[in-house]
Every structure is written in structure tokens, then in C-alpha cells.
Design an enzyme around this catalytic site. Structure first.
Site, PDB file in Angstrom:
ATOM      1  N   SER A 294      44.020  40.040  22.259  1.00  0.00           N
ATOM      2  CA  SER A 294      42.877  39.763  21.368  1.00  0.00           C
ATOM      3  C   SER A 294      42.703  38.256  21.247  1.00  0.00           C
ATOM      4  CB  SER A 294      43.119  40.322  19.971  1.00  0.00           C
ATOM      5  OG  SER A 294      43.234  41.720  19.998  1.00  0.00           O
TER       6      SER A 294
ATOM      7  N   ARG B 126      48.729  38.795  11.157  1.00  0.00           N
ATOM      8  CA  ARG B 126      48.782  37.758  12.196  1.00  0.00           C
ATOM      9  C   ARG B 126      49.180  36.399  11.629  1.00  0.00           C
ATOM     10  NH1 ARG B 126      48.413  41.926  14.486  1.00  0.00           N
ATOM     11  NH2 ARG B 126      47.250  42.421  16.383  1.00  0.00           N
TER      12      ARG B 126
ATOM     13  N   GLU C  84      42.999  33.665  17.846  1.00  0.00           N
ATOM     14  CA  GLU C  84      44.388  34.092  17.603  1.00  0.00           C
ATOM     15  C   GLU C  84      45.408  33.238  18.370  1.00  0.00           C
ATOM     16  OE1 GLU C  84      45.609  38.379  17.472  1.00  0.00           O
ATOM     17  OE2 GLU C  84      46.898  37.787  19.129  1.00  0.00           O
TER      18      GLU C  84
HETATM   19  P1  FAD Z   1      54.075  32.314  23.430  1.00  0.00           P
HETATM   20  O1  FAD Z   1      52.676  32.601  23.853  1.00  0.00           O
HETATM   21  O2  FAD Z   1      54.961  31.643  24.402  1.00  0.00           O
HETATM   22  O3  FAD Z   1      54.028  31.453  22.089  1.00  0.00           O
HETATM   23  C1  FAD Z   1      53.209  31.823  21.012  1.00  0.00           C
HETATM   24  C2  FAD Z   1      53.539  30.898  19.837  1.00  0.00           C
HETATM   25  O4  FAD Z   1      54.867  31.163  19.386  1.00  0.00           O
HETATM   26  C3  FAD Z   1      53.523  29.413  20.200  1.00  0.00           C
HETATM   27  O5  FAD Z   1      53.058  28.692  19.093  1.00  0.00           O
HETATM   28  C4  FAD Z   1      54.985  29.075  20.460  1.00  0.00           C
HETATM   29  O6  FAD Z   1      55.274  27.711  20.168  1.00  0.00           O
HETATM   30  C5  FAD Z   1      55.667  29.987  19.464  1.00  0.00           C
HETATM   31  N1  FAD Z   1      57.003  30.400  19.902  1.00  0.00           N
HETATM   32  C6  FAD Z   1      57.295  31.228  20.950  1.00  0.00           C
HETATM   33  N2  FAD Z   1      58.617  31.454  20.997  1.00  0.00           N
HETATM   34  C7  FAD Z   1      59.163  30.756  19.977  1.00  0.00           C
HETATM   35  C8  FAD Z   1      60.490  30.579  19.507  1.00  0.00           C
HETATM   36  N3  FAD Z   1      61.544  31.177  20.085  1.00  0.00           N
HETATM   37  N4  FAD Z   1      60.689  29.756  18.443  1.00  0.00           N
HETATM   38  C9  FAD Z   1      59.646  29.140  17.828  1.00  0.00           C
HETATM   39  N5  FAD Z   1      58.371  29.284  18.231  1.00  0.00           N
HETATM   40  C10 FAD Z   1      58.134  30.076  19.284  1.00  0.00           C
HETATM   41  N6  FAD Z   1      49.841  40.433  19.831  1.00  0.00           N
HETATM   42  C11 FAD Z   1      49.900  41.311  18.791  1.00  0.00           C
HETATM   43  O7  FAD Z   1      50.256  40.928  17.660  1.00  0.00           O
HETATM   44  N7  FAD Z   1      49.555  42.627  18.952  1.00  0.00           N
HETATM   45  C12 FAD Z   1      49.163  43.116  20.145  1.00  0.00           C
HETATM   46  O8  FAD Z   1      48.858  44.295  20.256  1.00  0.00           O
HETATM   47  C13 FAD Z   1      49.093  42.230  21.250  1.00  0.00           C
HETATM   48  N8  FAD Z   1      48.672  42.669  22.467  1.00  0.00           N
HETATM   49  C14 FAD Z   1      48.593  41.809  23.519  1.00  0.00           C
HETATM   50  C15 FAD Z   1      48.165  42.299  24.757  1.00  0.00           C
HETATM   51  C16 FAD Z   1      48.084  41.445  25.851  1.00  0.00           C
HETATM   52  C17 FAD Z   1      47.604  42.003  27.176  1.00  0.00           C
HETATM   53  C18 FAD Z   1      48.448  40.081  25.710  1.00  0.00           C
HETATM   54  C19 FAD Z   1      48.397  39.169  26.899  1.00  0.00           C
HETATM   55  C20 FAD Z   1      48.860  39.582  24.478  1.00  0.00           C
HETATM   56  C21 FAD Z   1      48.936  40.436  23.370  1.00  0.00           C
HETATM   57  N9  FAD Z   1      49.350  39.982  22.091  1.00  0.00           N
HETATM   58  C22 FAD Z   1      49.450  40.876  21.049  1.00  0.00           C
HETATM   59  C23 FAD Z   1      49.703  38.569  21.891  1.00  0.00           C
HETATM   60  C24 FAD Z   1      51.159  38.208  22.297  1.00  0.00           C
HETATM   61  O9  FAD Z   1      51.719  39.222  23.082  1.00  0.00           O
HETATM   62  C25 FAD Z   1      52.042  37.980  21.066  1.00  0.00           C
HETATM   63  O10 FAD Z   1      51.508  36.967  20.244  1.00  0.00           O
HETATM   64  C26 FAD Z   1      53.466  37.597  21.457  1.00  0.00           C
HETATM   65  O11 FAD Z   1      54.307  37.618  20.330  1.00  0.00           O
HETATM   66  C27 FAD Z   1      53.551  36.225  22.106  1.00  0.00           C
HETATM   67  O12 FAD Z   1      54.847  36.075  22.626  1.00  0.00           O
HETATM   68  P2  FAD Z   1      55.197  34.941  23.675  1.00  0.00           P
HETATM   69  O13 FAD Z   1      56.670  34.955  23.844  1.00  0.00           O
HETATM   70  O14 FAD Z   1      54.385  35.126  24.899  1.00  0.00           O
HETATM   71  O15 FAD Z   1      54.753  33.642  22.875  1.00  0.00           O
HETATM   72  N1  EPU Z   2      35.410  47.969  19.304  1.00  0.00           N
HETATM   73  C1  EPU Z   2      34.126  47.953  19.799  1.00  0.00           C
HETATM   74  N2  EPU Z   2      33.917  47.317  20.985  1.00  0.00           N
HETATM   75  C2  EPU Z   2      34.903  46.696  21.674  1.00  0.00           C
HETATM   76  C3  EPU Z   2      36.208  46.693  21.155  1.00  0.00           C
HETATM   77  C4  EPU Z   2      36.447  47.350  19.951  1.00  0.00           C
HETATM   78  O1  EPU Z   2      33.211  48.498  19.210  1.00  0.00           O
HETATM   79  O2  EPU Z   2      34.620  46.173  22.749  1.00  0.00           O
HETATM   80  C5  EPU Z   2      35.678  48.711  18.060  1.00  0.00           C
HETATM   81  C6  EPU Z   2      36.457  50.005  18.349  1.00  0.00           C
HETATM   82  O3  EPU Z   2      35.602  51.049  18.706  1.00  0.00           O
HETATM   83  C7  EPU Z   2      37.153  50.257  17.039  1.00  0.00           C
HETATM   84  C8  EPU Z   2      37.422  48.840  16.513  1.00  0.00           C
HETATM   85  O4  EPU Z   2      36.528  47.971  17.202  1.00  0.00           O
HETATM   86  O5  EPU Z   2      36.304  50.901  16.139  1.00  0.00           O
HETATM   87  C9  EPU Z   2      38.864  48.392  16.686  1.00  0.00           C
HETATM   88  O6  EPU Z   2      39.191  48.369  18.083  1.00  0.00           O
HETATM   89  P1  EPU Z   2      40.676  48.597  18.635  1.00  0.00           P
HETATM   90  O7  EPU Z   2      41.255  49.837  18.045  1.00  0.00           O
HETATM   91  O8  EPU Z   2      40.630  48.485  20.110  1.00  0.00           O
HETATM   92  O9  EPU Z   2      41.521  47.425  18.033  1.00  0.00           O
HETATM   93  P2  EPU Z   2      41.180  45.875  17.795  1.00  0.00           P
HETATM   94  O10 EPU Z   2      40.879  45.696  16.340  1.00  0.00           O
HETATM   95  O11 EPU Z   2      40.177  45.386  18.758  1.00  0.00           O
HETATM   96  C10 EPU Z   2      43.620  45.277  17.129  1.00  0.00           C
HETATM   97  C11 EPU Z   2      44.575  44.161  17.396  1.00  0.00           C
HETATM   98  C12 EPU Z   2      45.294  44.398  18.715  1.00  0.00           C
HETATM   99  C13 EPU Z   2      46.076  45.698  18.621  1.00  0.00           C
HETATM  100  C14 EPU Z   2      45.088  46.832  18.339  1.00  0.00           C
HETATM  101  C15 EPU Z   2      45.809  48.141  18.081  1.00  0.00           C
HETATM  102  C16 EPU Z   2      43.759  42.148  16.305  1.00  0.00           C
HETATM  103  C17 EPU Z   2      43.097  40.833  16.474  1.00  0.00           C
HETATM  104  N3  EPU Z   2      43.885  42.889  17.417  1.00  0.00           N
HETATM  105  O12 EPU Z   2      42.613  45.225  18.124  1.00  0.00           O
HETATM  106  O13 EPU Z   2      46.207  43.331  18.907  1.00  0.00           O
HETATM  107  O14 EPU Z   2      46.764  45.973  19.810  1.00  0.00           O
HETATM  108  O15 EPU Z   2      44.323  46.513  17.130  1.00  0.00           O
HETATM  109  O16 EPU Z   2      46.430  48.088  16.845  1.00  0.00           O
HETATM  110  O17 EPU Z   2      44.160  42.506  15.204  1.00  0.00           O
HETATM  111  C18 EPU Z   2      46.431  41.141  19.875  1.00  0.00           C
HETATM  112  O18 EPU Z   2      46.642  40.727  18.731  1.00  0.00           O
HETATM  113  O19 EPU Z   2      46.482  40.406  20.889  1.00  0.00           O
HETATM  114  C19 EPU Z   2      46.128  42.566  20.075  1.00  0.00           C
HETATM  115  C20 EPU Z   2      45.830  43.088  21.263  1.00  0.00           C
END
Ligand code: FAD
Ligand code: EPU
Length: 337
Positions: free
Chosen positions: A237, A160, A333
Site C-alpha cells: 500500500s 501504521r 506509507e
Molecule cells: P524496510 O523497508 O527496510 O524499512 C522500513 C522502515 O523501518 C525504515 O524506516 C527503516 O529504517 C526501518 N527499519 C527496518 N528495520 C529496522 C530495524 N531493525 N531497526 C530500526 N529500524 C528499522 N505492510 C503492512 O503493514 N501490511 C501489509 O499487509 C503489507 N503488505 C505488503 C505487501 C507488499 C507486496 C509489500 C512490498 C509491502 C507490504 N507492506 C505491508 C509493507 C512492508 O512489508 C512492511 O512495512 C515491512 O514491515 C517492512 O519491512 P522491511 O524489513 O522491508 O523494512
Molecule cells: N478498493 C477499491 N479499489 C481498489 C482497492 C480497494 O475499491 O483498487 C476497496 C475494496 O473493495 C475494499 C476496500 O477498498 O472495499 C479495502 O480494500 P482491501 O481489503 O484490499 O484493503 P486495503 O485497505 O486496500 C489494507 C492495508 C493492507 C492490508 C490489507 C488487508 C493499509 C494502507 N493497507 O489495504 O496493507 O494488507 O488492508 O488487511 O492499511 C500495506 O500496508 O502495505 C498493505 C498492503
């Protein structure tokens, strides 16, 4: 260039928080960034707003990245090189690569946001981080007044984290990423180490999955666990999974044997923030309009009408509860504006 004024940003952030930008400009082509009108003003670069906490009004110029385009740049014996504009929707782009027969990004299916934001926090899920598949990043540098290019090693990707999150780079609006090139090796291997993914494939009796099988499995797992921002506003997250010293992890495991622990290459140990938050009593709990999701305690949700101040209040309460019970600090995050 004719930026709009006093623009409502609530439709542009997936937490649906209120706030207005004093000036707002949609960017649909890289050349627009060199316009003299964009120089010298406080700036923020916005993608899909899915990793953002809007804390109120923004008194500068907001640049909304909407540069389109995706193409096969070149291929050699080992890999396909695919270029995409910063404004492309990340999930649609991943599905497009799969439909073209270029596997490699399938584990990152259904992550919201744009291609241009993907390198910022090195998006990751289900055993893959985008930095592993990235070849280069092109950006406009407002300080140098020119386009700049970063190779994968320049980006200093970590969990991250990247160069772009360091002080002096994008957080003060210095650089706007305009396009990203991905390198997808032709010698593809399924990456199904993540337990949830392996279980989902096993449940469908898929022993040798294709990249599209993996994408479908990940989409199913994510739809079960994570709230759809359109229905329940959230930013994914809300905290990083904390990485602690091995000694601290061992002490915690003595008291809490069920604590999920993931050893890291540097000897430290990553803990599951969702588990810590759940054990601290915050799963499904809310303070005012902001709470932690009932199916995934790591996801902070806006139950309706929340402001940035409400988000900060719940965030602080969750951090305090986890610190008190486990002695572990949680780092948010999303980016705060
Ligand atoms: P924004 O929210 O618009 O911006 C995020 C940051 O990036 C800001 O600082 C912005 O200034 C900068 N930025 C954006 N675009 C540019 C650009 N073109 N040039 C320079 N800076 C820029 N993240 C994960 O890593 N793994 C996940 O599994 C994951 N799951 C998600 C699930 C949900 C339901 C949601 C809502 C979010 C999740 N995220 C996850 C977080 C998010 O999707 C990512 O961080 C994504 O990359 C953000 O993209 P955005 O275009 O919406 O960025
Ligand atoms: N867990 C709990 N309770 C909860 C949630 C999770 O006990 O309410 C436990 C699960 O049982 C598991 C562990 O925590 O043992 C990990 O949970 P999970 O697999 O759901 O993943 P996470 O660590 O919560 C991370 C990323 C996600 C990504 C998933 C899958 C971060 C901060 N988050 O979540 O990224 O999608 O793994 O790889 O690293 C994001 O960054 O926005 C994001 C959604």
C-alpha cells in the site's frame, strides 16, 4: 568492521529504485552495533527494503540488519514467548511459529520484510496488527550508546504507527532494533472477521479453520490481489487509509453511497484509499514508468526503469486527484530515503 563503499542499493528495495550508499555494513550480530566505527556518522537502518522509497544516493552509512535467530524464550500457563532476530524474514518466521504449534501470527502471513521492521509501522493485515502480539523490543540506541528495551505499551502502537516513527527515533538512525519478543496466548481463537478472509474460507467450505488454514487462505487472497515485487516492483500500500472526522465521512457518503467506511473507536472514520484512488481514475493508470496497480489501486508499481523522482511525480498526481475529487489528503506509507 569494514564497511563497503559506494554500494548499489537497487537490489535492496522492492520498488527496485536506483541509488547507492556511500558506506554499507551488513549487521549479523547485535554486538557489532557498539563498534566505535559506527558512531557519529549519518546513518540509515535497512531491513528488507519493502517499505522504502529510495530518492537517490545516500551519503551516509547504511546498516543492513541481518541478525538471525528464533527460539522459544519461555512459556507459562497462558502463553508462548518467542524471540526472533531483527534480520529474520517476517513471513518465514510466521510460518515457523505455525509449524511449531504456536498460533497467533497467521493473519500476518506473506507480509514482506524483516522481523525488526515489523514494530516500526506496526504492520497489520486481515484484522490483526503486530502490536497486539508483541511483548518487547530490544534495540541499540546510538545516542545512549547502550541496548534499550521497550515493552508493548512503551511502543505506542497505533494504525501504521509507533513510537519508533516519531521524530528523534529511528528516522535519523538513532535506534537499530536487534530482536523482538512475541507473546502468543495459548487460548487461541480464529480471527476471521475480515470479509475477504471469511469469503476465502467459505469458498473452501472451512467452517472451523485452524491457524494454518487461515494462513493458507490469506496467502491465496494476497497472491490474487497484490503484485509480487520480484515480478512487478512495489512497496505494498503506498498510502495510509485516511482517518477523517465523522461529519466529513457522512458528507462524503451522501455524495458517494458506495464509499467504504470503517468506524474507529475514537469516533472518527477510516476510508479506503484504494477506493478513492480508483474513483479518481487512477486504477491501472501510469505517469511515465510509475503507476497504480490494475488490481489494487492503493499499490504503486514501477513498470521498469523508474527513479525516486518518477515515484514522487506519480504520488503527487494521485494525491492531487483524490484531494480535488474528495477533499481528502493521502499520506504516503513508505519511508523516503
Ligand atoms: P524496510 O523497508 O527496510 O524499512 C522500513 C522502515 O523501518 C525504515 O524506516 C527503516 O529504517 C526501518 N527499519 C527496518 N528495520 C529496522 C530495524 N531493525 N531497526 C530500526 N529500524 C528499522 N505492510 C503492512 O503493514 N501490511 C501489509 O499487509 C503489507 N503488505 C505488503 C505487501 C507488499 C507486496 C509489500 C512490498 C509491502 C507490504 N507492506 C505491508 C509493507 C512492508 O512489508 C512492511 O512495512 C515491512 O514491515 C517492512 O519491512 P522491511 O524489513 O522491508 O523494512
Ligand atoms: N478498493 C477499491 N479499489 C481498489 C482497492 C480497494 O475499491 O483498487 C476497496 C475494496 O473493495 C475494499 C476496500 O477498498 O472495499 C479495502 O480494500 P482491501 O481489503 O484490499 O484493503 P486495503 O485497505 O486496500 C489494507 C492495508 C493492507 C492490508 C490489507 C488487508 C493499509 C494502507 N493497507 O489495504 O496493507 O494488507 O488492508 O488487511 O492499511 C500495506 O500496508 O502495505 C498493505 C498492503
Amino acid at each position: 568492521m569494514n564497511p563497503s563503499t559506494n554500494v548499489d542499493l537497487s537490489p535492496f528495495n522492492t520498488l527496485a529504485l536506483p541509488g547507492r550508499a556511500a558506506r554499507y555494513q551488513k549487521i549479523t550480530a547485535p554486538e557489532q552495533l557498539s563498534s566505535a566505527e559506527l558512531v557519529g556518522e549519518k546513518r540509515f537502518i535497512l531491513g528488507g527494503g519493502s517499505n522504502l522509497v529510495l530518492t537517490g544516493d545516500f551519503d551516509g552509512l547504511l546498516l543492513h540488519m541481518a541478525i538471525p535467530g528464533k527460539r522459544l524464550l519461555k512459556e507459562d500457563a497462558e502463553a508462548w514467548f518467542i524471540e526472533a532476530g531483527a534480520g529474520e524474514n517476517w513471513h518465514d518466521f510466521v510460518q515457523w511459529t505455525l509449524s511449531q504449534g504456536w498460533p497467533g501470527l497467521e493473519n500476518l502471513s506473506l507480509i514482506p520484510g524483516t522481523v525488526g521492521a515489523a514494530p516500526i509501522q506496526n504492520i497489520g493485515a486481515y484484522g490483526l496488527e503486530v502490536g497486539e502480539c508483541l511483548q518487547s523490543v530490544t534495540a541499540w540506541d546510538f545516542d545512549k550508546n547502550t541496548f534499550v528495551s521497550f515493552g508493548r505499551d512503551d511502543c505506542r502502537f497505533a494504525y501504521r504507527d509507533s513510537l519508533f516513527k516519531q521524530q528523534g527515533w529511528h528516522l535519523n538512525g538513532r535506534i537499530a532494533i536487534t530482536s523482538v519478543v512475541f507473546r502468543l496466548p495459548k487460548a487461541w481463537q480464529p480471527n476471521i472477521r475480515y470479509a475477504d478472509l471469511a469469503q476465502e474460507l467459505a469458498a473452501h467450505q472451512i467452517a472451523t479453520p485452524s491457524a494454518r488454514d487461515i494462513a493458507a487462505a490469506i496467502i491465496a487472497v494476497r497472491q490474487r490481489k497484490l503484485p509480487d515485487p520480484v515480478v512487478t516492483p512495489n512497496a505494498g500500500s503506498f498510502f495510509h487509509n485516511p482517518v477523517v472526522e465523522a461529519t466529513q465521512a457522512a458528507t462524503l457518503a451522501t455524495d458517494y453511497p458506495a464509499l467504504p467506511r470503517y468506524p474507529q473507536p475514537d469516533g472518527r472514520v477510516k476510508l479506503a484509499a484504494g477506493w478513492l484512488i480508483e474513483q479518481a481514475g487512477w486504477k491501472g493508470k501510469a505517469l511515465g514508468p510509475v503507476g497504480m496497480y490494475e488490481k489494487q489501486a492503493l499499490v504503486l508499481v514501477n513498470h521498469g526503469g523508474a527513479t525516486g523522482a518518477d515515484v514522487k511525480r506519480t504520488m503527487a498526481a494521485v494525491q492531487a486527484a483524490v484531494r480535488e475529487k474528495f477533499g481528502v489528503d493521502l499520506t504516503p506509507e513508505p519511508i523516503f530515503l
